[in-house]
Design a protein around this motif. Structure first.
Motif, PDB file in Angstrom:
ATOM      1  N   ALA A  59       0.839  -1.209   0.000  1.00 47.00           N
ATOM      2  CA  ALA A  59       0.000   0.000   0.000  1.00 47.00           C
ATOM      3  C   ALA A  59       0.866   1.249   0.000  1.00 47.00           C
ATOM      4  N   LEU A  60       1.942   1.234   0.765  1.00 45.72           N
ATOM      5  CA  LEU A  60       2.845   2.389   0.825  1.00 45.72           C
ATOM      6  C   LEU A  60       3.666   2.529  -0.455  1.00 45.72           C
ATOM      7  N   VAL A  61       4.082   1.406  -1.034  1.00 42.38           N
ATOM      8  CA  VAL A  61       4.848   1.448  -2.282  1.00 42.38           C
ATOM      9  C   VAL A  61       4.009   2.056  -3.404  1.00 42.38           C
ATOM     10  N   PHE A  62       2.753   1.619  -3.528  1.00 44.76           N
ATOM     11  CA  PHE A  62       1.904   2.161  -4.590  1.00 44.76           C
ATOM     12  C   PHE A  62       1.479   3.597  -4.288  1.00 44.76           C
ATOM     13  N   SER A  63       1.379   3.950  -3.015  1.00 45.71           N
ATOM     14  CA  SER A  63       1.143   5.355  -2.657  1.00 45.71           C
ATOM     15  C   SER A  63       2.330   6.205  -3.090  1.00 45.71           C
ATOM     16  N   TRP A  64       3.538   5.698  -2.860  1.00 46.94           N
ATOM     17  CA  TRP A  64       4.745   6.392  -3.304  1.00 46.94           C
ATOM     18  C   TRP A  64       4.717   6.577  -4.815  1.00 46.94           C
ATOM     19  N   GLY A  65       4.336   5.517  -5.532  1.00 54.12           N
ATOM     20  CA  GLY A  65       4.244   5.604  -6.991  1.00 54.12           C
ATOM     21  C   GLY A  65       3.247   6.662  -7.426  1.00 54.12           C
ATOM     22  N   GLY A  66       2.092   6.714  -6.754  1.00 55.98           N
ATOM     23  CA  GLY A  66       1.095   7.727  -7.072  1.00 55.98           C
ATOM     24  C   GLY A  66       1.609   9.127  -6.799  1.00 55.98           C
ATOM     25  N   ASP A  67       2.319   9.291  -5.692  1.00 57.66           N
ATOM     26  CA  ASP A  67       2.901  10.599  -5.361  1.00 57.66           C
ATOM     27  C   ASP A  67       3.825  11.092  -6.474  1.00 57.66           C
ATOM     28  N   VAL A  68       4.701  10.219  -6.910  1.00 55.29           N
ATOM     29  CA  VAL A  68       5.685  10.593  -7.926  1.00 55.29           C
ATOM     30  C   VAL A  68       5.015  10.887  -9.260  1.00 55.29           C
TER      31      VAL A  68
END
Length: 223
Positions: A59-68
């Motif tokens: 969940a945090l990895v894909f949140s990071w991806g969305g942020d970028v």
């Protein structure tokens, strides 16, 4: 070490919000990607390795991806679509996470009419937002509607942890999930309906708080 990771997350958060406030886009290219990286490090250092949840990490990895990806949306609409897809995956992993971080005992859980009554405001908010935005979505009608439905499900699954975890864990996760919904709603309103004053700042305040509360609440599940 976990206190250091939390301090770094708070420092990155303060830098990100300050960069929004004073319009420093170059600074944001460094601060925004660090948010979920440091929050993920904080989670990793706060649990025993045998209790580390891959769902939380994803969940945090894909949140990071969305942020970028969303940082580059002004350059091309595809960045917005891919960012939306990344956050969609993050919400799905949070849904499965909430199911993992709750007890099997349902004696104090929301049931029947109670479940419907407490779910209604969340469903109403989600459907209301879709109704208001629908005619302004253009070619993105289907992906945005799907995203909104998953977002509502994410909040509802946080709600359904009531009575199946500690009160502090439930409260923090549910409030965090609700703030996540508010943050995404602000993005949608600002992009598709009308400009929102200081939208970027408010989006990040609600988003950063949401992610922190969700992670902190999950860490409190067994206490």
């Amino acid at each position: 070490m976990k206190k250091l990771a939390l301090a770094l997350f708070l420092l990155a958060s303060a830098t990100e919000l300050t960069a929004h406030l004073f319009n420093w886009p170059t600074v944001r290219h460094f601060s925004k990607p660090l948010l979920m990286a440091f929050l993920g490090l904080y989670y990793y250092l706060s649990v025993e390795k045998s209790e580390l949840s891959k769902l939380v990490v994803l969940a945090l990895v894909f949140s990071w991806g969305g942020d970028v990806l969303l940082m580059y949306q002004p350059k091309h609409e595809l960045y917005f679509i891919f960012g939306l897809a990344s956050f969609l995956a993050a919400h799905l992993f949070y849904i499965f996470t909430y199911k993992q971080f709750r007890s099997e005992d349902t004696s104090n859980a929301l049931m029947g009419v109670q479940r419907f009554r407490y779910s209604f405001p969340v469903i109403l908010a989600g459907t209301g937002l879709i109704t208001v935005l629908y005619n302004h979505l253009g070619d993105l009608k289907i992906p945005v509607v799907i995203y909104a439905l998953v977002l509502v499900l994410m909040v509802l699954n946080a709600l359904f942890r009531f009575g199946r975890t500690s009160l502090s864990s439930f409260s923090m996760v549910f409030f965090g999930a609700t703030l996540f919904m508010i943050s995404d709603s602000l993005i949608a309103i600002n992009k598709f309906l009308m400009p929102v004053a200081n939208s970027g700042l408010w989006v990040m305040i609600t988003y950063i708080t949401a992610q922190y509360l969700i992670i902190e609440g999950l860490l409190k599940h067994k206490q």
